[in-house]
Design an enzyme around this catalytic site. Structure first.
Site, PDB file in Angstrom:
ATOM      1  N   ASP A   1      34.366  40.335  32.703  1.00  0.00           N
ATOM      2  CA  ASP A   1      34.537  39.985  34.107  1.00  0.00           C
ATOM      3  C   ASP A   1      33.285  40.417  34.868  1.00  0.00           C
ATOM      4  OD1 ASP A   1      36.464  38.854  35.850  1.00  0.00           O
ATOM      5  OD2 ASP A   1      36.897  40.821  36.702  1.00  0.00           O
TER       6      ASP A   1
ATOM      7  N   TYR B   1      30.996  42.128  37.770  1.00  0.00           N
ATOM      8  CA  TYR B   1      31.201  43.293  38.644  1.00  0.00           C
ATOM      9  C   TYR B   1      31.723  42.812  39.998  1.00  0.00           C
ATOM     10  CZ  TYR B   1      28.300  45.755  35.209  1.00  0.00           C
ATOM     11  OH  TYR B   1      27.795  46.295  34.056  1.00  0.00           O
TER      12      TYR B   1
ATOM     13  N   PHE C   1      27.203  42.509  31.886  1.00  0.00           N
ATOM     14  CA  PHE C   1      26.760  43.908  31.891  1.00  0.00           C
ATOM     15  C   PHE C   1      25.568  44.174  32.804  1.00  0.00           C
ATOM     16  CE2 PHE C   1      28.890  43.549  27.710  1.00  0.00           C
ATOM     17  CZ  PHE C   1      29.848  44.551  27.866  1.00  0.00           C
TER      18      PHE C   1
ATOM     19  N   HIS D   1      34.405  48.852  23.305  1.00  0.00           N
ATOM     20  CA  HIS D   1      33.684  48.536  24.541  1.00  0.00           C
ATOM     21  C   HIS D   1      32.837  49.747  24.954  1.00  0.00           C
ATOM     22  CE1 HIS D   1      33.061  47.455  28.777  1.00  0.00           C
ATOM     23  NE2 HIS D   1      33.342  46.216  28.409  1.00  0.00           N
TER      24      HIS D   1
END
Length: 233
Positions: A60, A62, A73, A182
């Site tokens: 998803d 930020y 990321f 993760h």
């Protein structure tokens, strides 16, 4: 979006799920919702299909103002580096001896053929996963499948259970698929596949070189050992 991706993305937009997604996004914008990032398909612009050699899957964007820049990321220059990305930098330093960059933008990865793909490409301000299940997943699944079915063999980095669910879309006999937890602080050090210590960045470079390709310049910062030698000199 680069023209390489156009046929695949056009088919998705033309589908019922694509039309539903367009309607949903327009409805949210018309209602005054603040949606990030400003360029949801930026990963497909910076990394043409013909140049993809590594795929890193996020989940998803930020959801804070100014953070998301359309790459998994990655955060816009000048933004504080998020915890998951800090752990990625920490693993780069442990694995390859690279000094952690002060900047959180990963545009330089994308420009080298590292596709930084979130499975959902928009989010609303302060509301994580607010656009999940609205149709982006159909498009990004098509992108993953496209990467698997076309071009040269690639490395897929699947970090976390969400990314690993996409393994069914990837031909594991043709590509190198690396899995770990993760990089979030909640899971980066936990078993059974801790992210910290996974060695994926070095493994990517070794695999690429075995294919006759150059490794990824993960950082423009000189390795710590070299920096120490220079400071002594």
């Amino acid at each position: 979006m680069h023209a390489d991706w156009a046929p695949w993305v056009a088919d998705c937009w033309a589908s019922a799920s694509g039309q539903s997604l367009r309607h949903f996004l327009q409805q949210r914008l018309d209602s005054g919702a603040v949606v990030y990032p400003p360029q949801p398909l930026r990963a497909l612009d910076l990394t043409p299909l013909s140049q993809v050699r590594v795929v890193i899957l996020g989940q998803d964007p930020y959801h804070g103002r100014g953070q998301a820049e359309g790459l998994a990321f990655s955060v816009a220059p000048g933004e504080r580096i998020p915890p998951s990305l800090r752990n990625m930098y920490k693993e780069l330093q442990r694995d390859l001896g690279l000094v952690p960059p002060a900047n959180g933008s990963l545009v330089h990865w994308a420009e080298q053929g590292v596709l930084l793909l979130n499975t959902c490409l928009t989010v609303e301000d302060g509301l994580p996963a607010s656009h999940a299940g609205q149709g982006w997943e159909v498009l990004t699944d098509a992108v993953i499948r496209c990467c698997s079915e076309t071009g040269s063999p690639k490395v897929f980095l699947l970090w976390g259970a969400h990314a690993q669910k996409k393994s069914a879309l990837i031909d594991g006999g043709r590509h190198r698929v690396l899995c770990a937890n993760h990089p979030s602080p909640l899971s980066a050090s936990r078993g059974p596949m801790p992210f910290l210590g996974c060695g994926h960045f070095g493994e990517v470079d070794r695999w690429l070189r075995a294919q006759g390709l150059s490794g990824v310049a993960w950082s423009s910062v000189v390795p710590a050992a070299d920096a120490a030698l220079k400071s002594v000199a």
